[in-house]
Design a protein around this motif. Structure first.
Motif, PDB file in Angstrom:
ATOM      1  N   SER A 121       0.793  -1.231   0.000  1.00 36.05           N
ATOM      2  CA  SER A 121       0.000   0.000   0.000  1.00 36.05           C
ATOM      3  C   SER A 121       0.828   1.285   0.000  1.00 36.05           C
ATOM      4  N   THR A 122       2.006   1.270   0.637  1.00 36.11           N
ATOM      5  CA  THR A 122       2.780   2.509   0.786  1.00 36.11           C
ATOM      6  C   THR A 122       3.959   2.631  -0.181  1.00 36.11           C
ATOM      7  N   GLU A 123       4.371   1.519  -0.771  1.00 33.25           N
ATOM      8  CA  GLU A 123       5.574   1.440  -1.612  1.00 33.25           C
ATOM      9  C   GLU A 123       6.832   1.839  -0.841  1.00 33.25           C
ATOM     10  N   LEU A 124       6.816   1.595   0.475  1.00 35.15           N
ATOM     11  CA  LEU A 124       8.005   1.797   1.301  1.00 35.15           C
ATOM     12  C   LEU A 124       8.768   0.481   1.410  1.00 35.15           C
ATOM     13  N   LEU A 125      10.090   0.566   1.486  1.00 35.13           N
ATOM     14  CA  LEU A 125      10.944  -0.611   1.611  1.00 35.13           C
ATOM     15  C   LEU A 125      10.738  -1.245   2.981  1.00 35.13           C
ATOM     16  N   ILE A 126      10.260  -2.511   2.993  1.00 35.33           N
ATOM     17  CA  ILE A 126       9.980  -3.181   4.269  1.00 35.33           C
ATOM     18  C   ILE A 126      10.935  -4.336   4.553  1.00 35.33           C
ATOM     19  N   GLN A 127      11.666  -4.820   3.542  1.00 33.43           N
ATOM     20  CA  GLN A 127      12.597  -5.918   3.779  1.00 33.43           C
ATOM     21  C   GLN A 127      13.716  -5.875   2.754  1.00 33.43           C
ATOM     22  N   ILE A 128      14.919  -6.192   3.232  1.00 33.59           N
ATOM     23  CA  ILE A 128      16.088  -6.359   2.372  1.00 33.59           C
ATOM     24  C   ILE A 128      16.639  -7.745   2.665  1.00 33.59           C
ATOM     25  N   THR A 129      16.901  -8.511   1.609  1.00 33.49           N
ATOM     26  CA  THR A 129      17.466  -9.846   1.764  1.00 33.49           C
ATOM     27  C   THR A 129      18.757  -9.930   0.959  1.00 33.49           C
ATOM     28  N   VAL A 130      19.807 -10.447   1.588  1.00 31.70           N
ATOM     29  CA  VAL A 130      21.067 -10.661   0.879  1.00 31.70           C
ATOM     30  C   VAL A 130      21.279 -12.148   0.674  1.00 31.70           C
ATOM     31  N   SER A 131      22.005 -12.457  -0.406  1.00 35.36           N
ATOM     32  CA  SER A 131      22.225 -13.857  -0.787  1.00 35.36           C
ATOM     33  C   SER A 131      23.635 -14.014  -1.341  1.00 35.36           C
ATOM     34  N   SER A 132      23.861 -15.088  -2.055  1.00 34.55           N
ATOM     35  CA  SER A 132      25.165 -15.410  -2.616  1.00 34.55           C
ATOM     36  C   SER A 132      25.800 -14.194  -3.297  1.00 34.55           C
ATOM     37  N   GLY A 133      27.039 -13.943  -2.982  1.00 35.71           N
ATOM     38  CA  GLY A 133      27.752 -12.808  -3.551  1.00 35.71           C
ATOM     39  C   GLY A 133      27.865 -11.632  -2.603  1.00 35.71           C
ATOM     40  N   TYR A 134      26.974 -11.580  -1.586  1.00 33.27           N
ATOM     41  CA  TYR A 134      27.037 -10.475  -0.641  1.00 33.27           C
ATOM     42  C   TYR A 134      28.148 -10.740   0.371  1.00 33.27           C
ATOM     43  N   LYS A 135      29.009  -9.760   0.611  1.00 27.28           N
ATOM     44  CA  LYS A 135      30.191  -9.939   1.466  1.00 27.28           C
ATOM     45  C   LYS A 135      30.075  -9.257   2.829  1.00 27.28           C
ATOM     46  N   GLY A 136      29.088  -8.372   2.987  1.00 27.76           N
ATOM     47  CA  GLY A 136      28.935  -7.679   4.261  1.00 27.76           C
ATOM     48  C   GLY A 136      28.530  -8.634   5.372  1.00 27.76           C
ATOM     49  N   LYS A 137      28.697  -8.193   6.616  1.00 21.77           N
ATOM     50  CA  LYS A 137      28.430  -9.062   7.764  1.00 21.77           C
ATOM     51  C   LYS A 137      27.642  -8.338   8.849  1.00 21.77           C
ATOM     52  N   TYR A 138      27.054  -9.127   9.722  1.00 19.09           N
ATOM     53  CA  TYR A 138      26.398  -8.652  10.928  1.00 19.09           C
ATOM     54  C   TYR A 138      27.443  -8.662  12.043  1.00 19.09           C
ATOM     55  N   LYS A 139      27.659  -7.510  12.677  1.00 18.03           N
ATOM     56  CA  LYS A 139      28.641  -7.356  13.755  1.00 18.03           C
ATOM     57  C   LYS A 139      30.043  -7.786  13.330  1.00 18.03           C
ATOM     58  N   GLY A 140      30.316  -7.733  12.032  1.00 21.11           N
ATOM     59  CA  GLY A 140      31.632  -8.123  11.534  1.00 21.11           C
ATOM     60  C   GLY A 140      31.899  -9.607  11.635  1.00 21.11           C
ATOM     61  N   LEU A 141      30.862 -10.402  11.984  1.00 23.47           N
ATOM     62  CA  LEU A 141      31.056 -11.825  12.230  1.00 23.47           C
ATOM     63  C   LEU A 141      30.388 -12.723  11.197  1.00 23.47           C
ATOM     64  N   ILE A 142      29.061 -12.607  11.079  1.00 26.74           N
ATOM     65  CA  ILE A 142      28.350 -13.578  10.251  1.00 26.74           C
ATOM     66  C   ILE A 142      27.821 -12.941   8.976  1.00 26.74           C
ATOM     67  N   GLY A 143      27.929 -13.723   7.915  1.00 19.44           N
ATOM     68  CA  GLY A 143      27.453 -13.295   6.614  1.00 19.44           C
ATOM     69  C   GLY A 143      27.067 -14.512   5.787  1.00 19.44           C
ATOM     70  N   ILE A 144      26.868 -14.311   4.509  1.00 18.31           N
ATOM     71  CA  ILE A 144      26.514 -15.407   3.612  1.00 18.31           C
ATOM     72  C   ILE A 144      27.678 -16.408   3.597  1.00 18.31           C
ATOM     73  N   GLY A 145      27.345 -17.675   3.786  1.00 19.60           N
ATOM     74  CA  GLY A 145      28.353 -18.733   3.814  1.00 19.60           C
ATOM     75  C   GLY A 145      28.886 -19.046   5.199  1.00 19.60           C
ATOM     76  N   SER A 146      28.625 -18.175   6.182  1.00 17.37           N
ATOM     77  CA  SER A 146      29.082 -18.434   7.553  1.00 17.37           C
ATOM     78  C   SER A 146      28.347 -19.631   8.140  1.00 17.37           C
ATOM     79  N   ILE A 147      28.975 -20.271   9.110  1.00 18.66           N
ATOM     80  CA  ILE A 147      28.371 -21.377   9.852  1.00 18.66           C
ATOM     81  C   ILE A 147      28.061 -20.843  11.256  1.00 18.66           C
ATOM     82  N   LEU A 148      26.771 -20.747  11.593  1.00 23.38           N
ATOM     83  CA  LEU A 148      26.361 -20.127  12.863  1.00 23.38           C
ATOM     84  C   LEU A 148      26.986 -20.771  14.090  1.00 23.38           C
ATOM     85  N   ILE A 149      27.080 -22.086  14.100  1.00 22.21           N
ATOM     86  CA  ILE A 149      27.579 -22.767  15.301  1.00 22.21           C
ATOM     87  C   ILE A 149      28.981 -22.292  15.681  1.00 22.21           C
ATOM     88  N   GLU A 150      29.738 -21.788  14.697  1.00 26.17           N
ATOM     89  CA  GLU A 150      31.081 -21.285  14.979  1.00 26.17           C
ATOM     90  C   GLU A 150      31.051 -20.006  15.811  1.00 26.17           C
TER      91      GLU A 150
END
Length: 145
Positions: free
Chosen positions: A64-93
Motif C-alpha cells: 500500500s505505501t511502496e516503502l521498503l519493508i525488507q532487504i534480503t542478501v544472498s550469494s555474492g554479498y560480502k557484508g556481515k552482521y557485527k563483523g562476524l556472520i554473513g553469507i556462507g558463515s556457519i552459525l555454530i562457529e
C-alpha cells in the motif's frame, strides 16, 4: 574481468539497513539511487507490491505505501552482521558470541537472533546451525519473540 561493487560489502543492521540501503525509503528513491543493473518485478502478494533485485540483494516494498519493508542478501554479498556472520558463515562457529534459535513457525530453514529483532537467517538445511547461511534478511515487521 569482474568489477567490484562496493554495495556488496555493507554492514547488516537488524530492523534498519543493509549497507547504504535503509528500510523505509520509497521505491522511486531506491531506483533513482541504484547505479548497477537491476530487475523490477511486480508481485500480486497482499504483503508486497514490488521486488527489486540486484546482484546479491533483493528489496521488498509494502503493497500500500511502496516503502521498503525488507532487504534480503544472498550469494555474492560480502557484508556481515557485527563483523562476524554473513553469507556462507556457519552459525555454530559463533555460538559463544551470538545468540540464535530456530523459528518454529518458519518452514524455510529460518533462524532468528533474539537480541537482534528484525533479522532472520536461512541456512542450507532446515534449522541446521552447522549448515552455511544462504540468506539474511532485515525488516521492520517482526514477531514478538
Amino acid at each position: 574481468m569482474c568489477e567490484m561493487n562496493p554495495y556488496l560489502y555493507g554492514e547488516i543492521i537488524p530492523s534498519t539497513s543493509i549497507g547504504e540501503y535503509r528500510l523505509g525509503i520509497k521505491l522511486n528513491e531506491l531506483l533513482n539511487g541504484i547505479d548497477v543493473e537491476y530487475t523490477l518485478k511486480k508481485s500480486r502478494s497482499n504483503t508486497f507490491t514490488h521486488v527489486v533485485d540486484i546482484e546479491g540483494m533483493s528489496f521488498f516494498f509494502d503493497f500500500s505505501t511502496e516503502l521498503l519493508i525488507q532487504i534480503t542478501v544472498s550469494s555474492g554479498y560480502k557484508g556481515k552482521y557485527k563483523g562476524l556472520i554473513g553469507i556462507g558463515s556457519i552459525l555454530i562457529e559463533y555460538k559463544d558470541q551470538i545468540s540464535y534459535q530456530l523459528d518454529k513457525e518458519d518452514n524455510d530453514c529460518g533462524l532468528f537472533l533474539p537480541n537482534a529483532p528484525g533479522m532472520w537467517i536461512q541456512t542450507a538445511k532446515w534449522g541446521d546451525d552447522n549448515a552455511p547461511i544462504e540468506l539474511i534478511s532485515v525488516n521492520k515487521i517482526h514477531k514478538n519473540w
